[in-house]
Scaffold this motif. Structure first.
Motif, mmCIF file in Angstrom:
data_model
loop_
_atom_site.group_PDB
_atom_site.id
_atom_site.type_symbol
_atom_site.label_atom_id
_atom_site.label_comp_id
_atom_site.label_asym_id
_atom_site.label_seq_id
_atom_site.Cartn_x
_atom_site.Cartn_y
_atom_site.Cartn_z
ATOM 1 N N GLY A 3 -1.002 73.976 67.493
ATOM 2 C CA GLY A 3 -0.187 74.142 68.700
ATOM 3 C C GLY A 3 -0.187 72.907 69.572
ATOM 4 O O GLY A 3 0.856 72.511 70.094
ATOM 5 N N ILE A 4 -1.342 72.265 69.730
ATOM 6 C CA ILE A 4 -1.353 71.088 70.590
ATOM 7 C C ILE A 4 -0.648 69.914 69.919
ATOM 8 O O ILE A 4 -0.297 68.956 70.585
ATOM 9 N N TYR A 5 -0.406 70.018 68.604
ATOM 10 C CA TYR A 5 0.411 68.981 67.952
ATOM 11 C C TYR A 5 1.875 69.386 67.927
ATOM 12 O O TYR A 5 2.693 68.759 67.270
ATOM 13 N N GLY A 6 2.181 70.486 68.603
ATOM 14 C CA GLY A 6 3.583 70.854 68.791
ATOM 15 C C GLY A 6 4.212 71.620 67.634
ATOM 16 O O GLY A 6 5.427 71.739 67.564
ATOM 17 N N MET A 7 3.408 72.156 66.712
ATOM 18 C CA MET A 7 4.010 72.931 65.617
ATOM 19 C C MET A 7 4.439 74.310 66.114
ATOM 20 O O MET A 7 3.806 74.879 67.000
ATOM 21 N N SER A 8 5.488 74.840 65.521
ATOM 22 C CA SER A 8 5.957 76.164 65.944
ATOM 23 C C SER A 8 5.077 77.241 65.320
ATOM 24 O O SER A 8 4.469 77.041 64.267
ATOM 25 N N LEU A 9 5.029 78.379 65.985
ATOM 26 C CA LEU A 9 4.155 79.454 65.528
ATOM 27 C C LEU A 9 4.518 79.908 64.121
ATOM 28 O O LEU A 9 3.664 80.253 63.309
ATOM 29 N N ARG B 193 -4.307 77.883 64.955
ATOM 30 C CA ARG B 193 -3.162 78.011 65.857
ATOM 31 C C ARG B 193 -3.311 77.075 67.054
ATOM 32 O O ARG B 193 -2.368 76.433 67.490
#
Lengths: 248, 368
Positions: free
Chosen positions: A106-112, A102
């Motif tokens: 997350g730091i690559y901007g993917m949604s949860l 996660r």
């Protein structure tokens, strides 16, 4: 070679530290989906070149395009399109498997939502579903390594850089690790890997061998063996490395 | 922003899951405060006291009675003059000498002003000042008693003289001192270690290759400690106030603002330390020797700066906590406003800017 689309294009890359030339006028191309082996003795300049390609370090001169982007001018966009795994193991030991995924996704901007879906698939594939909420520190090294690679390509980069990814891993796990690399390559991810295990060099589509900051040879493993009349990559490497002026 | 929050979350996991961090963060301030607090504010009981009574009237004997019946002091000797005082102190036969001026009672009633001298052995400075405080309290009570129903109030003026350590530091010094030590420890040491850990584990490279900007990474590392340090500052001031009765005479907001500034200074120092150390161990050593020891020894926290050799006094100028301690001491204990601490504040701001500048420079060199 799966494609003739260039993913990395390097022209006349030179990197100097004071009077020491770490990379001397390198030029080469890497194509999409290719597994490109970047070989050389310690101190030959592999890591320096790789850092420049990842945008971690600036070249002294030269033109470098990675994923169609200029590493000088388009660093921020470039960073979204590459993955990286260093020789040091790189997941957080005190976070669980899922927390690591996660965090990095997350730091690559993917949604949860995407992260959850994709991580379920990944854990199934790696047979690690039971370890989802275990801390990384509790897992055996082989699993960690495989997981680290999977996390490095989790955001679907165009290219992944692996800096001696299989250091300190047993041969069986190394073989399994390479299965993951092949799979990534089949999915169109270009793999740029440095290694000093010569048996791994045989797994690559093409191999470049660096000596004293220069690329001395670049071809398929078969091509190199024929050219140097060697029975394996080890012998090719030793012949080239003997030319080195580098003294420890 | 979402990325940044993800990063913060991860940092808090690191902190909350590491028992050592938690202990340093929350155990240490409380234990230190209690230790110092109780060691220093030890209750007085049967402190040896001598009296030089030049007056020998009903007032002086009543005062002496009051003092000895308080249970805090015990009369061990009646002296004829102060000539022997020095020797008595040196032998440790008494800790305190009370000197009544001649015609004390007369002066008190007719002249409405009488003075008594308190001589103390201040080689144990904290005890000495505590004794004086207690004595003054008793004298004041007595003063109020005899003034009851009088039109022209009488005044007993105690004059205090500290033997062996004339420039006494306040007994409340330990709160500012611990505040400086803990904030320094939490902010500088823990951030430098946590950044160095990322470098050591190789995760820093991964972060630098990721779309996170270096500034985001640093802010993400620093923000949790900023937050936790601030809570620590509140806990220390709160415990000082409620457990030990250390007052905050000046503006509370100013006190907190200055604490925030000091935390920022310590954080930037921590970042700087992490740029020059590649492993947690180096960061720890640097923090310990470069921060903790000077903070404790050279900041004026425990040992008064005035009594130090000149070279050490000069070195103390570059120790940030030295200035911070002056600031909070002034605000908390003297009730001073910003106009009295702006110079020290400016020095701390300068140091913060300096450390940030150095770190940025170091960071750029690394990238090249």
């Amino acid at each position: 070679m799966n494609s003739d689309k260039k993913v990395i294009s390097v022209r006349n890359l030179t990197k100097k530290f004071g009077s020491f030339t770490a990379n001397d006028d390198l030029s080469f191309d890497v194509y999409q989906g290719e597994i490109f082996g970047f070989l050389g003795a310690n101190g030959a300049g592999k890591t320096t070149a790789m850092k420049i390609l990842c945008g971690l370090s600036y070249p002294t001169s030269g033109e470098i395009m990675v994923a169609g982007l200029d590493v000088y001018k388009q660093r921020e966009e470039l960073k979204r399109n590459i993955g990286y795994m260093s020789q040091k193991f790189s997941l957080y030991e005190d976070l669980t498997v899922f927390e690591n995924i996660r965090f990095y996704a997350g730091i690559y901007g993917m949604s949860l939502k995407d992260i959850k879906l994709k991580s379920d698939d990944l854990l199934k594939k790696l047979d690690l579903v039971h370890a989802r909420n275990k801390r990384i520190g509790e897992l055996p090294l082989g699993w960690k390594q495989k997981l680290a690679f999977s996390v490095a390509i989790f955001h679907n980069p165009e290219i992944v850089f692996l800096d001696e990814p299989t250091g300190g891993v047993d041969p069986v796990t190394r073989r399994q690790f390479w299965d993951l690399i092949y799979e990534a390559s089949r999915n169109g991810i270009t793999v740029f890997v440095t290694t000093h295990y010569m048996d791994e060099a045989e797994y690559c589509n093409r191999v470049s061998i660096m000596v004293d900051g220069r690329i001395e040879a670049l071809d398929t493993p078969e091509g190199l063996k024929n050219k140097f009349e060697a029975k394996d990559m080890d012998e090719v490497f030793l012949r080239l490395a003997r030319k080195s002026n580098y003294k420890e | 922003m979402k990325r940044f929050i993800g990063f913060l979350k991860k940092e808090f996991y690191h902190i909350f899951r590491d028992k050592r961090s938690m202990l340093i963060l929350f155990g240490m301030p409380i234990v230190q405060l209690l230790l110092f607090g109780f060691v220093i504010t030890n209750d007085l009981k049967d402190v040896k006291m001598a009296v030089v009574d030049h007056s020998k009237d009903e007032y002086t004997s009543e005062i002496i009675n009051k003092i000895t019946s308080s249970g805090y002091f015990k009369l061990v000797k009646n002296l004829d003059g102060i000539a022997q005082v020095d020797e008595l102190f040196r032998k440790g036969e008494t800790k305190l000498v009370l000197v009544f001026e001649p015609d004390f009672g007369q002066n008190l009633i007719k002249g409405s002003k009488a003075s008594v001298q308190i001589l103390t052995d201040a080689s144990e400075p904290n005890m000495a000042s505590l004794e004086v405080n207690y004595l003054q309290g008793i004298l004041q009570n007595y003063n109020l008693e005899i003034n009851r129903g009088k039109i022209v109030p009488s005044q007993i003026t105690p004059q205090t003289r500290m033997y062996f350590n004339p420039n006494m530091e306040s007994v409340y010094m330990f709160v500012p001192g611990i505040m400086a030590t803990i904030l320094m420890l939490v902010s500088a040491m823990m951030t430098s270690i946590s950044i160095a850990r990322e470098k050591e584990m190789g995760t820093m490279e991964i972060l630098l290759v990721s779309p996170l900007r270096p500034l985001q990474i640093i802010l993400g590392k620093v923000t949790p400690y900023l937050f936790l340090s601030f809570i620590n500052a509140l806990v220390i001031v709160g415990m000082g106030y409620f457990v030990f009765g250390v007052p905050v005479l000046g503006s509370f907001a100013l006190l907190m603002a200055e604490s925030l500034l000091f935390i920022l200074m310590a954080l930037s120092l921590g970042i700087f330390i992490s740029t020059v150390s590649d492993s947690q161990q180096v960061a720890m050593m640097l923090s310990m020797f470069a921060l903790m020891l000077p903070t404790i020894l050279l900041s004026g926290f425990i040992f008064p700066l005035r009594n130090m050799p000149v070279p050490l006094q000069i070195i103390s100028h570059i120790i940030p906590p030295r200035w911070f301690i002056v600031i909070i001491k002034n605000i908390m204990l003297k009730g001073a406003g910003f106009e009295f601490v702006w110079k020290e504040t400016l020095i701390l701001i300068g140091m913060t800017a300096g450390f940030i500048g150095l770190s940025v420079k170091k960071f750029k060199i690394r990238l090249e």
